[in-house]
Design an enzyme around this catalytic site. Structure first.
Site, short mmCIF file in Angstrom:
data_model
loop_
_atom_site.label_atom_id
_atom_site.label_comp_id
_atom_site.label_asym_id
_atom_site.label_seq_id
_atom_site.Cartn_x
_atom_site.Cartn_y
_atom_site.Cartn_z
N GLY A 1 39.91 -9.80 58.01
CA GLY A 1 38.25 -9.19 58.26
C GLY A 1 38.03 -7.88 57.95
O GLY A 1 38.56 -7.06 57.07
N SER A 2 37.24 -7.13 59.17
CA SER A 2 37.04 -5.75 57.89
C SER A 2 38.12 -4.66 58.92
O SER A 2 37.66 -3.77 58.05
CB SER A 2 35.82 -5.04 59.09
OG SER A 2 34.96 -5.38 59.41
N THR A 3 39.20 -5.13 59.53
CA THR A 3 40.09 -4.31 59.67
C THR A 3 41.48 -3.87 58.06
O THR A 3 42.22 -2.60 57.54
CB THR A 3 41.16 -4.38 59.98
OG1 THR A 3 41.69 -6.14 60.04
CG2 THR A 3 40.60 -4.61 62.00
N PHE A 4 40.03 -4.58 57.15
CA PHE A 4 41.23 -4.43 55.83
C PHE A 4 40.14 -3.63 54.83
O PHE A 4 41.20 -3.13 53.81
CB PHE A 4 41.12 -6.51 55.16
CG PHE A 4 42.13 -6.65 53.65
CD1 PHE A 4 43.55 -6.50 53.93
CD2 PHE A 4 41.54 -6.43 52.15
CE1 PHE A 4 44.23 -6.33 53.10
CE2 PHE A 4 42.04 -6.50 51.31
CZ PHE A 4 43.55 -6.66 51.49
#
Lengths: 383, 647
Positions: free
Chosen positions: B326-329
């Site tokens: 998700g957004s941690t990428f």
């Protein structure tokens, strides 16, 4: 020949007879029995019980019996031969009827103080009967078919009873000893040639017929013969014993592993280590030197018996002594061949060494008769 | 009958002749026996002597002591403890049935064990010991010992068994041992003889299995003399074995306990990694299980309980679970674009709430859009459109390559079971695996860590540590073997533009410390320990057009298994990063609400090496945190008591 002989003119009497016993033979017997005590002590793990002590007592009893038998004049034994033989056959029939089952075969009668094996007794009474028969038979009739048939029946009848027990080892011993005695008595050699040739032919036929249309035995019987002749084909059964026996014997080397150091016997790898296979323990612990010494003692006993037999002019004495010698020889020869893997495993003990009462007592009685023959031999009369 | 002397002479001569023949034959036979004896005893003596020795001597193995496991502070994690068992020797027992009946009046005997023992007894030699009961308690053993005179043939025996004093805390890291099974043996080519010792324990899962090579040690041996039935008569000599090596882990067992406790109640995973050395201080997967159950032999009911639990306690989610990051990428997508020089950190993108990509509409999580956003704002507010735009410019292959440089889609070499590779997809991969061309839409999905992109919590921690340091920090689980330090995982510099990294770190700082950052509510207010982070919320379902039109259903209204995964990655302190922490709460909902607070608590616990003072927390949270700290301390005293507030 006894050392006192040269100044004796006639048969000794009373207690003097003891001096005239065949002392070298007695000493040899004591030596062999001594080896037996030593080995029984060793296989018990350095203990007189459970084997060495009873064996020593029995041997002491045996020596006494031998002396008593030796004191009795040899002609008494000759006269008793038929009775003894008849009694033994009766005992064999009794074993067949009420005998105790032991070791998978009916072999003994329990007399309370000892177990009597009539088949052991048969070995000596048969010899006595045959010796008496040829002593009685006029020389010219010796090889006549009818007069040959009579001793053959005398031999085969008890053999048949023993074989039914079943005790193959003793049966073979009876036939061989009986045949040997007939040979010595002067039966024409052609009879022996014919019997041997017929036997060889039969064996060949049995083996040759295997796998053909006219097969003489059933397949399982052949397989049994195979195992009997070559125990290594059954490595966990009969083969196990003979393999362990050979290992024990072979591992002895020149001088052996030392008294009570034999691992094969101490760790129970040896079967029947106190009876039939006791020679392997001796060979393991005392090596070739020990084994060969015992073999020499046995050979000397045979030599002394033959010398005794040849020295007497009494026909019964000679023949009975020969018979005892043949029996004795067969005993140790079959036993040793067996433990060395030269012969199939048949239950034949090592004479005077294996633990066991009746075999030893019977042998002592037999040697008693040999002594009697020696003591009461006809002396050269000065005319 | 009297014979005439002449006839007697003839007979005697015949007899003498024949006696000589027979006697000669006998002597020849005696000679043959002598020769045979010589042949066997002299010529073949060596061979027979060897056979006799083979008969007599048996070699028995002495099992080696397995190496023990310690945490980084020397606290014991796996040890060998005496275990008691009751054995019976049939020969000494006499009436076996009566003795067993007497015994069962003293101690409870398991029916199954008993039947197995009886079968074994029937099969084996009467002097061989047979185990009646294993893993017997000290009290039961004492009872047996006291009553020994009444129990002939029964003896208490002591052996060693593996014990994990930390229970479930390190189950997924250390794994467990168990007796060698026939299946194990069939898997090993030419198994060592020691494996054939009954009940010999080998590592089955986890570190125990992966470092079996050093933990097992080498068996000793004793030569014993046996008799024909196999009974041991005496010991001839013995060679002691070599104990297995003791391993020291990089794990801090107390921190691990804290993390495990903090995650309890959720299906979650968390990794705490030392940014300097790559040491894994804690690597947790919740819920967990008690490995001691497996050592003893787990009951069917217990095992079914573990396999049927929807939270999958047996799965090691921290290394073998892979999730869309998700957004941690987004940091990776940003770095790929920045390194490529296509965009500058200050270039802005217009976010209207969605982006058309080849006829398909890709939505931002905020339907109203973020307006003009640059790198800092896009990361802080987790704008999706900004990253769609970057990805269109830079392309999937560069994003994928950057992901791999940061440890995503790369199998990290850890001595744990089933370490997952994750997936950083590129064109070639899709061609190969799906036989389909890469589409622009795939790139858009990948740019925000959705679609094919998969990473494990471990990989996310590695990624955070690499962002924090700019070096290829690699995870390390084993600190030393028998006191000899293992190489650390500090790694070489990644070779990225330090300026770009600094921009990304600053944006991550803003996530946690800017009032409008998605992780602001889970910030650390202690200045020396400020945290940088990134929230992530990864979808596990497709949101249909109809649903989007009607308004996306909130997580709270969905069944558990359809809710979003909540993620958070972080490092702290920002100035001089010491730890990287990644947290994933399966189906936890939003990263900012479900994962960020957990990561913050773990980070503080790690930084303070114990319970942090409340002063590190924002004022509003303190009463709640205090209650939480007290609760956790009550549940797990080893975690440490709350410290009195110094602020």
């Amino acid at each position: 020949m006894s050392y006192l002989e040269h100044n004796l003119r006639s048969t000794p009497s009373g207690m003097r007879k003891i001096l005239h016993m065949n002392w070298p033979l007695t000493l040899l017997l004591i030596s062999v029995a001594g080896v037996g005590f030593l080995m029984l002590y060793s296989v018990a793990g350095g203990s007189f019980t459970p084997w060495a002590e009873p064996q020593m007592k029995r041997f002491a009893l045996g020596l006494a019996v031998m002396t008593v038998v030796a004191m009795v004049p040899i002609w008494f034994w000759r006269n008793m031969a038929v009775v003894a033989y008849g009694l033994t056959v009766l005992l064999l029939i009794m074993v067949e009827a009420f005998g105790t089952v032991g070791m998978g075969a009916q072999r003994w009668i329990d007399l309370g103080f000892m177990r009597l094996q009539p088949s052991e007794l048969m070995k000596i009474t048969l010899v006595m009967l045959l010796a008496a028969y040829y002593d009685w038979l006029p020389a010219k009739k010796t090889s006549r078919p009818f007069w040959v048939l009579i001793p053959v029946v005398m031999i085969l009848f008890p053999t048949f009873l023993v074989l039914r027990q079943p005790d193959l080892g003793t049966s073979i011993l009876l036939i061989t000893a009986g045949g040997g005695l007939m040979f010595l008595a002067g039966v024409h050699w052609a009879y022996f040639a014919v019997v041997i040739a017929a036997g060889a032919g039969l064996v060949t036929a049995v083996f040759q017929s295997r796998g053909t249309d006219w097969q003489l035995l059933k397949d399982y019987q052949y397989r049994r013969i195979d195992t009997f002749l070559d125990p290594s084909s059954d490595p966990l059964g009969a083969g196990y014993h003979i393999t362990q026996s050979k290992i024990a014997l072979g591992s002895g080397g020149w001088t052996g592993r030392g008294f009570m150091q034999g691992t094969q016997s101490r760790l129970n790898f040896l079967p029947e280590k106190h009876t039939d296979f006791i020679f392997t323990t001796l060979a393991e612990e005392f090596g070739f030197v020990g084994g060969f010494s015992l073999l020499t003692l046995y050979a000397l006993i045979i030599v002394f018996c033959i010398a005794t037999a040849l020295a007497t002019r009494d026909r019964f004495s000679s023949l009975v002594t020969f018979g005892v010698a043949i029996n004795f020889f067969l005993f140790f020869a079959v036993n040793m061949s067996m433990v060395m893997g030269l012969a199939p495993v048949v239950g034949v003990p090592l004479p005077m060494v294996s633990y066991g009462g009746s075999a030893m007592l019977v042998l002592m009685v037999a040697f008693g008769i040999v002594h009697s023959a020696h003591i009461h031999r006809p002396r050269q009369q000065t005319r | 009958m009297r014979r005439n002397p002449k006839e007697l002479d003839v007979l005697h001569r015949t007899m003498s002749r024949r006696a000589a023949l027979l006697g000669g034959a006998q002597l020849v036979f005696v000679g043959a026996l002598g020769l045979r004896m010589r042949y066997m005893q002299v010529d073949q003596a060596d061979q027979f002597r060897m056979l006799a020795e083979e008969n007599r001597i048996n070699i028995r193995l002495i099992p080696p002591d397995r190496g023990e496991l310690f945490d980084r502070n020397g606290k014991i994690v796996a040890r060998n403890s005496p275990s008691y068992r009751i054995i019976i020797v049939r020969e000494d027992a006499g009436e076996v049935d009566k003795v067993i009946a007497d015994l069962s009046r003293l101690v409870r005997l398991d029916e199954e064990d008993l039947n197995r023992a009886l079968t074994e007894m029937r099969r084996s030699a009467p002097f061989l010991p047979v185990t009646l009961a294993d893993q017997v308690s000290w009290e039961d053993i004492s009872k047996v010992a006291v009553n020994a005179p009444a129990l002939p043939g029964i003896t208490p025996e002591v052996g060693l068994t593996r014990v994990y004093p930390r229970g479930a805390d390190l189950a997924h890291v250390v794994g467990y041992v168990g007796p060698v099974s026939d299946y194990d043996l069939s898997q090993i080519e030419d198994p060592e003889p020691v494996l054939r010792i009954p009940r010999f324990q080998i590592g089955k899962v986890g570190l125990e299995a992966k470092r079996e090579d050093v933990l097992r040690g080498f068996a000793g041996a004793k030569r014993v003399e046996v008799n024909a039935t196999g009974r041991v008569m005496r010991e001839l000599d013995r060679r002691e074995g070599v104990s297995g090596a003791d391993l020291q882990l990089t794990i801090d067992a107390d921190l691990q306990a804290y993390v495990q406790a903090r995650l309890s109640g959720e299906s979650a995973a968390a990794v705490v990694m030392d940014c300097e050395t790559g040491d894994l201080r804690a690597i947790c997967s919740a819920p967990s299980f008690d490995p001691n159950l497996f050592v003893r032999g787990i009951s069917v009911a217990d095992y079914r309980g573990l396999t049927e639990d929807p939270y999958r306690p047996l799965a090691n989610k921290s290394v073998q679970g892979t999730y869309p990051p998700g957004s941690t990428f987004k940091m990776i997508t940003a770095l790929a674009a920045l390194e490529d020089g296509l965009v500058g950190p200050d270039d802005t993108v217009w976010c209207p709430g969605h982006l058309e990509v080849s006829g398909r509409r890709f939505h931002c999580w905020k339907r109203a859009g973020h307006g003009h956003v640059d790198l800092l704002n896009s990361l802080k507010q987790s704008c999706d459109v900004y990253y769609y735009d970057l990805a269109m410019k830079v392309g999937i292959d560069k994003i994928s390559a950057m992901a791999k440089r940061f440890g995503i889609g790369v199998r990290h070499d850890l001595p744990m079971s089933a370490v997952a590779e994750g997936l950083a997809p590129d064109r070639a991969w899709k061609e190969r695996v799906h036989g389909d061309v890469w589409r622009v839409g795939d790139t858009a999905n990948a740019s925000i860590g959705q679609g094919f992109m998969l990473a494990s919590p471990l990989q996310l921690a590695v990624m955070s540590a690499r962002i924090a340091t700019g070096r290829a920090v690699a995870p390390r689980l084993v600190k030393s073997i028998d006191g000899i330090e293992e190489p650390d995982g500090a790694g070489e510099p990644l070779g990225l533009n330090e300026n770009n990294l600094r921009k990304v770190r600053r944006a991550m700082f803003a996530v946690s410390n800017d009032r409008r950052g998605t992780g602001y509510r889970s910030r650390i207010i202690e200045d020396s320990m400020r945290m940088a982070g990134k929230t992530g919320t990864s979808q596990v379902r497709n949101i249909t057009k109809a649903e989007r039109a009607a308004g996306v259903i909130s997580n709270a209204d969905l069944p558990w298994e359809r809710r979003d995964h909540a993620l958070f990655v972080s490092f702290a302190p920002v100035e001089n990063p010491r730890f990287a922490v990644s947290v994933i709460v399966e189906h936890g909902g939003g990263g900012s609400t479900a994962a960020a607070p957990v990561a913050r608590d773990i980070m503080l616990q790690a930084l303070y090496e114990g319970t942090p003072p409340l002063s590190a927390y924002p004022t509003a949270d303190r009463s709640k945190i205090k209650a939480q700290q007290e609760r956790l301390h009550r549940e797990r005293p080893e975690i440490g008591a709350p410290v009195s507030d110094r602020a």
